[in-house]
Design a protein around this motif. Structure first.
Motif, PDB file in Angstrom:
ATOM      1  N   ASP A  43       7.653  55.130  34.442  1.00 59.42           N
ATOM      2  CA  ASP A  43       7.916  56.147  35.467  1.00 59.42           C
ATOM      3  C   ASP A  43       6.626  56.797  35.948  1.00 59.42           C
ATOM      4  N   ALA A  44       5.710  57.063  35.037  1.00 59.33           N
ATOM      5  CA  ALA A  44       4.436  57.686  35.399  1.00 59.33           C
ATOM      6  C   ALA A  44       3.590  56.753  36.263  1.00 59.33           C
ATOM      7  N   HIS A  46       4.741  54.347  38.207  1.00 56.81           N
ATOM      8  CA  HIS A  46       5.439  54.278  39.493  1.00 56.81           C
ATOM      9  C   HIS A  46       5.100  55.506  40.344  1.00 56.81           C
ATOM     10  N   ARG A  47       5.151  56.696  39.752  1.00 61.19           N
ATOM     11  CA  ARG A  47       4.826  57.928  40.481  1.00 61.19           C
ATOM     12  C   ARG A  47       3.380  57.935  40.946  1.00 61.19           C
ATOM     13  N   HIS A  50       3.001  55.565  43.950  1.00 58.91           N
ATOM     14  CA  HIS A  50       3.695  56.156  45.093  1.00 58.91           C
ATOM     15  C   HIS A  50       2.909  57.340  45.642  1.00 58.91           C
ATOM     16  N   ASP A  51       2.347  58.152  44.775  1.00 57.17           N
ATOM     17  CA  ASP A  51       1.564  59.318  45.183  1.00 57.17           C
ATOM     18  C   ASP A  51       0.334  58.898  45.988  1.00 57.17           C
ATOM     19  N   ASN A  54       1.470  57.759  49.468  1.00 58.69           N
ATOM     20  CA  ASN A  54       1.871  58.900  50.291  1.00 58.69           C
ATOM     21  C   ASN A  54       0.671  59.693  50.784  1.00 58.69           C
ATOM     22  N   ASP A  72      -4.653  55.668  33.626  1.00 57.91           N
ATOM     23  CA  ASP A  72      -4.364  56.127  34.985  1.00 57.91           C
ATOM     24  C   ASP A  72      -5.552  55.954  35.925  1.00 57.91           C
TER      25      ASP A  72
END
Length: 99
Positions: A43-44, A46-47, A50-51, A54, A72
């Motif tokens: 989930d992290a 994916h976020r 996506h971040d 965006n 990361d």
């Protein structure tokens, strides 16, 4: 920024990540994630991807993430490198402060 071609960045070595970018015909963001640590950090990851998309106002893209336990900062760098290649932009024209 608009995706104009396919690109990739990274490797499949342990501790790294392979990012593949592909343009798609719809204005959506598709993220496919395959990770050795997906249950814990999927989930992290994916976020994070996506971040980045965006913040750089990128749509109409498929991002394929093959993670081998990358940190990361490595994921972020690989996504940025693949996006620069996929958009055909110069490093100086990217709004780095947005990231």
């Amino acid at each position: 920024m608009k995706i104009v071609q396919q690109s990739h960045a990274g490797t499949l070595e342990s501790g790294d990540v392979l990012i593949r970018i592909q343009p798609i015909d719809s204005p959506e963001i598709e993220i496919e994630l395959e990770s050795v640590v997906g249950k814990q950090f999927g989930d992290a990851i994916h976020r994070l991807v996506h971040d980045i998309l965006n913040k750089l106002n990128i749509y109409g893209v498929r991002v394929i993430v093959e993670d081998k336990g990358a940190l990361d900062c490595i994921i972020r760098a690989r996504v940025q490198a693949a996006l620069i290649r996929a958009t055909g932009t110069q490093l100086m024209s990217v709004n780095w402060s947005a990231l």
